[in-house]
Design an enzyme around this catalytic site. Structure first.
Site, PDB file in Angstrom:
ATOM      1  N   ARG A  98      24.172 -28.644  64.133  1.00  0.00           N
ATOM      2  CA  ARG A  98      23.364 -28.426  62.931  1.00  0.00           C
ATOM      3  C   ARG A  98      22.823 -29.730  62.363  1.00  0.00           C
ATOM      4  O   ARG A  98      21.700 -29.789  61.875  1.00  0.00           O
ATOM      5  CB  ARG A  98      24.185 -27.663  61.893  1.00  0.00           C
ATOM      6  CG  ARG A  98      24.146 -26.187  62.156  1.00  0.00           C
ATOM      7  CD  ARG A  98      25.429 -25.476  61.845  1.00  0.00           C
ATOM      8  NE  ARG A  98      25.355 -24.112  62.361  1.00  0.00           N
ATOM      9  CZ  ARG A  98      25.672 -23.759  63.614  1.00  0.00           C
ATOM     10  NH1 ARG A  98      26.061 -24.696  64.474  1.00  0.00           N
ATOM     11  NH2 ARG A  98      25.582 -22.517  64.016  1.00  0.00           N
ATOM     12  N   ASP A 136      23.002  -6.957  44.269  1.00  0.00           N
ATOM     13  CA  ASP A 136      22.316  -8.154  44.752  1.00  0.00           C
ATOM     14  C   ASP A 136      21.209  -8.475  43.754  1.00  0.00           C
ATOM     15  O   ASP A 136      20.762  -7.596  43.006  1.00  0.00           O
ATOM     16  CB  ASP A 136      21.723  -7.910  46.150  1.00  0.00           C
ATOM     17  CG  ASP A 136      21.513  -9.211  46.905  1.00  0.00           C
ATOM     18  OD1 ASP A 136      22.321  -9.520  47.808  1.00  0.00           O
ATOM     19  OD2 ASP A 136      20.558  -9.937  46.578  1.00  0.00           O
TER      20      ASP A 136
END
Lengths: 207, 291
Positions: free
Chosen positions: B45, B153
């Protein structure tokens, strides 16, 4: 299926309308901790409430309510909030010191004008804690204030704390001061060792 | 002969000390903790971010990161977070729920009482549906209690997709063929829709974790799954969210965070509970009015 179906219950209640701050200010001195907790939470972000939050923090014994007051001050985050929190860096209670430093660390912009003075404080513990406040400052400024400290600091533990912060945020400008500090504390072996590692680290970064 | 991947490997060569510095930085900024056993994960990453920023070296990249140029901290956090979600993700926590948390909660409940479970943020619904499926499959007491699953959410598009319950193959990768047959119906081009009964078992709502007034609508949850969201918040927002969550839970209720998150660094309001399957946090059962 054993699950309650959508719309079959009312797990979500109606939203409370906006409430004026006066009742919350009054509730901060309630004998009921739950009321004080709710009041402190409701006053988060209300700059005008700093004086009452400060007074409440001074007398509050309940850890949860203290935490909520600290968070409220953190959300306000202005100079008055910082001035409220700074005295707790001198607390005899380690939990209060830690809570204050954690809260102040989250306010790097508001804290910055106070850092140089704190690093020059007569109290060793305050100077040591204040090094942590430099960690979130812009690297050049953090390097400057920490190097100013290292040039005159007599306590090796305070120097070590500053060196640790420099290891993360320091720029190459710190290298001469670090070398001088290592020489000055040659008789305190752990410090030259830590400084050597920090110098190596900073040297490997681009200026 | 030089293997074709050598130039790439050279381009992203990262020293052990560099990795340590990056991990320290990540930990301080996000609480995400990585040790040497994750070296491959980190290197990959990190190399991606170095390439994406055109930094050319770790030193150059780290300077960009510390200055947060181009919101690089957010990009790095995104790179270090598995954003993609799927059914039975981090199922060790689901196992912990049925092995320990529910039995503890039942001490305070009678048969027929409700058990309230909250998935926030629920994204496109994989987590709340996984909770329902896991309970059906793994908890023998499932028929003896009224189980309410609320899923929230901030993103209404995600909520709409969650309520529709349509998923592709990647979301199902952790499920057996048998599970897929049982809980989904095939629709088109490899997609499936979750069973209508299960779909109606989850109440989807919009909620903002750091909005105090908004969060007063949510109360009395026994178990909260709040995974992989607090790492995106700054210190202040994290603390506000923790206080909001505290108020949303019943005393003795449990909260499960993502594997890289730790409540201890955010707030002292919750107790740490270590189980063989997972570390979870508990709102203390007793009142703390010991002033």
């Amino acid at each position: 299926m054993p699950f309650i179906k959508r719309g079959a219950s009312t797990p979500v209640t109606e939203s409370k309308p906006g409430e004026a701050t006066a009742p919350h200010i009054a509730a901060l001195s309630s004998p009921d901790a739950e009321m004080r907790w709710g009041a402190a939470r409701a006053l988060g972000g209300v700059a005008a409430a700093v004086p009452v939050l400060a007074a409440a923090l001074d007398g509050e014994q309940n850890p949860r309510v203290r935490e909520a007051i600290m968070t409220a001050l953190m959300r306000i985050g202005d100079e008055a909030s910082v001035r409220t929190l700074l005295p707790y860096l001198r607390s005899q209670d380690a939990r209060q010191r830690s809570a204050a430093i954690e809260t102040l660390q989250a306010l790097p912009g508001a804290v910055e004008p106070f850092v140089a003075a704190l690093l020059g404080d007569a109290d060793t513990d305050v100077r040591l804690l204040a090094t942590e406040l430099a960690r979130n400052m812009p690297p050049k400024h953090a390097t400057l204030v920490l190097c100013d400290l290292l040039k005159k600091e007599s306590h090796p533990n305070v120097c070590a704390a500053a060196v640790e912060v420099l290891a993360e945020v320091g720029t190459r400008d710190a290298l001469p001061t670090l070398k001088a500090c290592a020489e000055r504390f040659a008789n305190v072996p752990f410090l030259p060792f830590a400084i050597e590692a920090t110098i190596a680290r900073i040297s490997s970064t681009e200026s | 002969m030089v293997p074709p991947d050598v130039p790439v490997a050279r381009a992203v060569l990262i020293a052990q000390d560099d990795v340590r510095r990056l991990c320290e930085f990540l930990y301080r900024r996000t609480g995400m903790s990585f040790d040497d056993s994750k070296r491959y994960f980190i290197d990959r990453r990190l190399a991606e971010r170095i390439a994406a920023t055109g930094s050319g070296s770790f030193q150059s990249y780290f300077a960009t990161l510390r200055a947060d140029a181009g919101h690089e901290i957010e990009h790095l956090v995104n790179a270090f977070t598995v954003n993609e979600t799927y059914f039975y993700r981090e199922d060790h926590q689901l196992r912990c729920m049925t092995s320990h948390l529910l039995s503890d909660l039942l001490r305070r409940k009678r048969t027929g009482d409700s058990i309230r479970i909250w998935s926030i943020p629920c994204s496109t619904g994989e987590e709340p549906y996984s909770i329902a499926m896991w309970l059906m499959e793994n908890w023998s007491e499932v028929d003896n209690y009224n189980i309410e699953i609320v899923a929230s959410d901030i993103d209404t598009r995600a909520l709409k997709a969650a309520a529709e319950g349509i998923y592709g193959a990647r979301a199902l990768m952790r499920l057996s063929r048998d599970m897929i047959e049982r809980y989904f119906e095939r629709i088109d081009d490899g997609r499936v829709r979750i069973d209508p009964g299960l779909r109606d078992s989850v109440q989807f709502t919009q909620a903002n974790l750091v909005d105090g007034p908004d969060m007063t609508r949510y109360r009395d949850f026994d178990i909260v799954f709040c995974r992989n969201v607090l790492i995106y918040f700054d210190d202040t927002s994290r603390r506000v969210a923790a206080e909001n969550l505290y108020d949303c839970m019943r005393p003795g209720g449990y909260i499960c965070l993502g594997h890289s998150e730790t409540m201890s660094r955010i707030s002292p309001l919750f107790s740490v509970c270590r189980y063989p399957e997972a570390i979870v946090y508990q709102r203390p059962e007793a009142t703390d009015d010991g002033s």
